[in-house]
Design a protein around this motif. Structure first.
Motif, short mmCIF file in Angstrom:
data_model
loop_
_atom_site.label_atom_id
_atom_site.label_comp_id
_atom_site.label_asym_id
_atom_site.label_seq_id
_atom_site.Cartn_x
_atom_site.Cartn_y
_atom_site.Cartn_z
N ASP A 105 20.16 -27.50 -4.37
CA ASP A 105 19.07 -26.68 -4.89
C ASP A 105 19.48 -26.20 -6.28
O ASP A 105 20.53 -25.57 -6.44
N LEU A 106 18.67 -26.50 -7.28
CA LEU A 106 19.01 -26.13 -8.65
C LEU A 106 19.08 -24.61 -8.85
O LEU A 106 19.65 -24.15 -9.84
N LEU A 161 26.07 -27.34 -6.95
CA LEU A 161 26.08 -28.40 -7.95
C LEU A 161 27.49 -28.83 -8.35
O LEU A 161 27.65 -29.69 -9.22
N GLN A 162 28.49 -28.25 -7.72
CA GLN A 162 29.87 -28.49 -8.13
C GLN A 162 30.29 -29.95 -7.96
O GLN A 162 31.11 -30.46 -8.73
N TYR A 166 21.13 -26.62 -14.31
CA TYR A 166 21.18 -28.08 -14.49
C TYR A 166 22.07 -28.44 -15.68
O TYR A 166 22.93 -29.33 -15.59
N VAL A 167 21.87 -27.76 -16.80
CA VAL A 167 22.66 -28.04 -18.01
C VAL A 167 24.14 -27.76 -17.76
O VAL A 167 25.01 -28.55 -18.14
N GLU A 168 24.42 -26.64 -17.12
CA GLU A 168 25.82 -26.27 -16.85
C GLU A 168 26.51 -27.34 -15.99
O GLU A 168 27.66 -27.70 -16.25
N ALA A 169 25.81 -27.84 -14.99
CA ALA A 169 26.40 -28.87 -14.12
C ALA A 169 26.51 -30.20 -14.84
O ALA A 169 27.51 -30.91 -14.71
N ASP A 193 14.04 -26.03 -24.76
CA ASP A 193 15.08 -25.41 -25.59
C ASP A 193 16.40 -25.29 -24.84
O ASP A 193 17.48 -25.50 -25.40
N ILE A 194 16.31 -24.97 -23.54
CA ILE A 194 17.53 -24.87 -22.74
C ILE A 194 18.18 -26.23 -22.57
O ILE A 194 19.40 -26.38 -22.72
N LEU A 195 17.37 -27.25 -22.27
CA LEU A 195 17.91 -28.60 -22.09
C LEU A 195 18.52 -29.13 -23.39
O LEU A 195 19.49 -29.90 -23.36
N ALA A 196 17.96 -28.72 -24.52
CA ALA A 196 18.48 -29.17 -25.82
C ALA A 196 19.88 -28.63 -26.09
O ALA A 196 20.60 -29.15 -26.94
#
Length: 489
Positions: A53-54, A60-61, A95-98, A131-134
């Protein structure tokens, strides 16, 4: 390439999945529950699943580190207006962090066209997610689409409801807003074709079809394709709130989604950021042809995915998927059993065809009334129907139910109620053997919330006595040549 497909069981993800496999990619499908995907046999051995789950970063580890590219096809539109912006922000950030811990080189994000200065909350939220994904280490490619036209799609089904149910429409002024609808086939071609194209890294593209139309023109063209004569009167006095209620009552959409869509319809969604046509050339399908193609799919019972099957459009907590054994403590239960001499497969197929156009076999008008009442208090009602007339998989919406178990081999179908209730409700059908005879067990379970929940059960108990008994008899005895009469009983 090794690709992470986030949102693999969503409307777009489910259609993109086999295309990527056919292109020879190694696919990791990011889903919350893999039981909700029923893949063709030729695909089963060619994909792997990552369940998480995001909104829960601790899950997500273990994301595979050798991911080379990823699609981000998730959204929280079905959540309340007070929640979905924060949820979209949190899911994108997690998502970006993982993904930053992997070898991913490209993220492909399907967003909405957002070229106006003043954006709705929905479009603004999608822009914030961009913007977050970028900020990720991987290069971002954004495809911004207008209305997507395809069988099972939210826009397609809403337009269909309006056109087929209302000969005369008194509509809000937003029907004059222009948009550039695009066929789902063109969207899939762009998504599958842009992967690995270095010239698309860090770029944003608007994608649309060849026609620029007002929403009113879209409705009238849809009616023409269906051979219907429709009249539309636009009024400036309908407020966004009234427009949302109007859309909610007339179509299968929830009020939450209706209000988000109405707010977005003040914004023109016309292609401005061009260039993808040079990277992924294709013939764009006109709107009228896209509508015809969608109905061809429906007629052939080939609707691959539906927006209504996403948990984002549902009040159900996905953790309930772990509780496929119906609770008994503190519950009211209506349990009926009957043996039958017919072939097991015939009765089982009757169970699998319940709801939708077929109806609920007995006193169907009462089911419709219950659906109208549910819509009146902000519920989903019956208009969601079902994705396929004779197939069910876990996660499917079925009128105002959600499929939790659909196991033909075991002979078990378990539904969870998504109607507005002072409690929780399950409806289960199961076929077993009893002294060499086939036995159907039909169980309705209701777990009340407080005194009002108990009063509700007792108030409808007398109706259950007739409806559930009649429904069970019809399921056992219904014949194929009785389909037409079954719908109107």
């Amino acid at each position: 390439m090794k690709i992470l497909l986030t949102g693999a069981n969503g409307y777009i993800g489910r259609r993109l999945l086999p295309i990527l496999v056919m292109q020879g990619h190694e696919l990791v499908c990011f889903v919350r529950d893999k039981r909700r995907i029923e893949l063709e046999e030729k695909l089963i051995d060619k994909v792997q699943f990552f369940e998480a789950d995001l909104l829960k970063p601790e899950q997500l580890q273990d994301l595979p580190k050798d991911i080379e590219a990823s699609y981000y096809l998730v959204h929280s539109l079905g959540s309340s207006s007070n929640e979905f912006q924060q949820m979209e922000k949190d899911t994108a950030s997690n998502y970006v962090e993982a993904l930053n811990k992997t070898n991913c080189k490209q993220i492909i994000y399907l967003s909405g066209i957002s070229n106006d200065h003043s954006l709705s909350k929905h479009l603004s939220s999608r822009k914030n997610a961009e913007d977050i994904l970028a900020s990720a280490k991987a290069e971002l490619t954004v495809l911004r689409a207008a209305i997507i036209i395809g069988s099972g799609g939210a826009s397609f089904e809403i337009i269909r409801d309006l056109v087929e149910k209302l000969p005369v429409m008194v509509a809000p002024k937003w029907l004059r807003t222009r948009c550039q609808p695009i066929a789902v086939r063109n969207v899939i071609n762009y998504l599958s074709g842009i992967i690995g194209k270095n010239e698309s890294y860090g770029k944003t593209y608007d994608i649309g079809g060849p026609d620029i139309l007002t929403y009113k023109e879209m409705l009238l063209i849809f009616a023409k394709v269906r051979g219907l004569k429709r009249y539309i009167i636009t009024l400036p006095v309908l407020t966004p709130r009234l427009s949302s209620y109007w859309l909610h009552f007339v179509t299968a959409t929830s009020y939450k989604i209706a209000s988000s869509l109405v707010a977005s319809m003040k914004n023109e969604v016309i292609v401005q950021n061009k260039g993808i046509e040079n990277i992924v050339p294709q013939e764009l399908i006109p709107y009228s042809e896209a509508v015809k193609m969608a109905f061809d799919r429906i007629a052939q019972n080939e609707v691959v995915s539906s927006w209504k099957d996403a948990f984002a459009s549902s009040k159900i907590n996905t953790e309930l998927m772990e509780f496929v054994q119906v609770p008994t403590y503190g519950c009211f239960v209506d349990k009926r059993t009957a043996t039958f001499r017919r072939q097991r497969s015939e009765v089982l197929q009757n169970i699998w065809e319940i709801g939708g156009d077929r109806g609920w076999y007995y006193w169907n008008f009462l089911w419709k009334i219950r659906g109208y009442l549910d819509k009146a208090v902000g519920g989903v009602g019956l208009r969601r129907g079902r994705r396929s007339p004779d197939q069910l998989v876990v996660g499917d919406s079925l009128d105002f139910w959600r499929v939790l178990v659909a196991d033909k081999q075991e002979g078990r179908l378990l539904l969870y109620a998504e109607m507005r209730l002072p409690g929780e409700a399950w409806l289960e059908f199961k076929i077993t053997k009893d002294n060499e005879k086939n036995k159907l067990t039909q169980t309705a379970t209701f777990r009340p919330h407080g005194l009002f929940g108990r009063l509700y059960w007792y108030s409808v108990f007398i109706f259950h006595e007739f409806i559930f008994k009649g429904m069970m008899n019809r399921i056992i005895n219904h014949r194929e040549n009785e389909k037409d009469s079954a719908v109107v009983v």
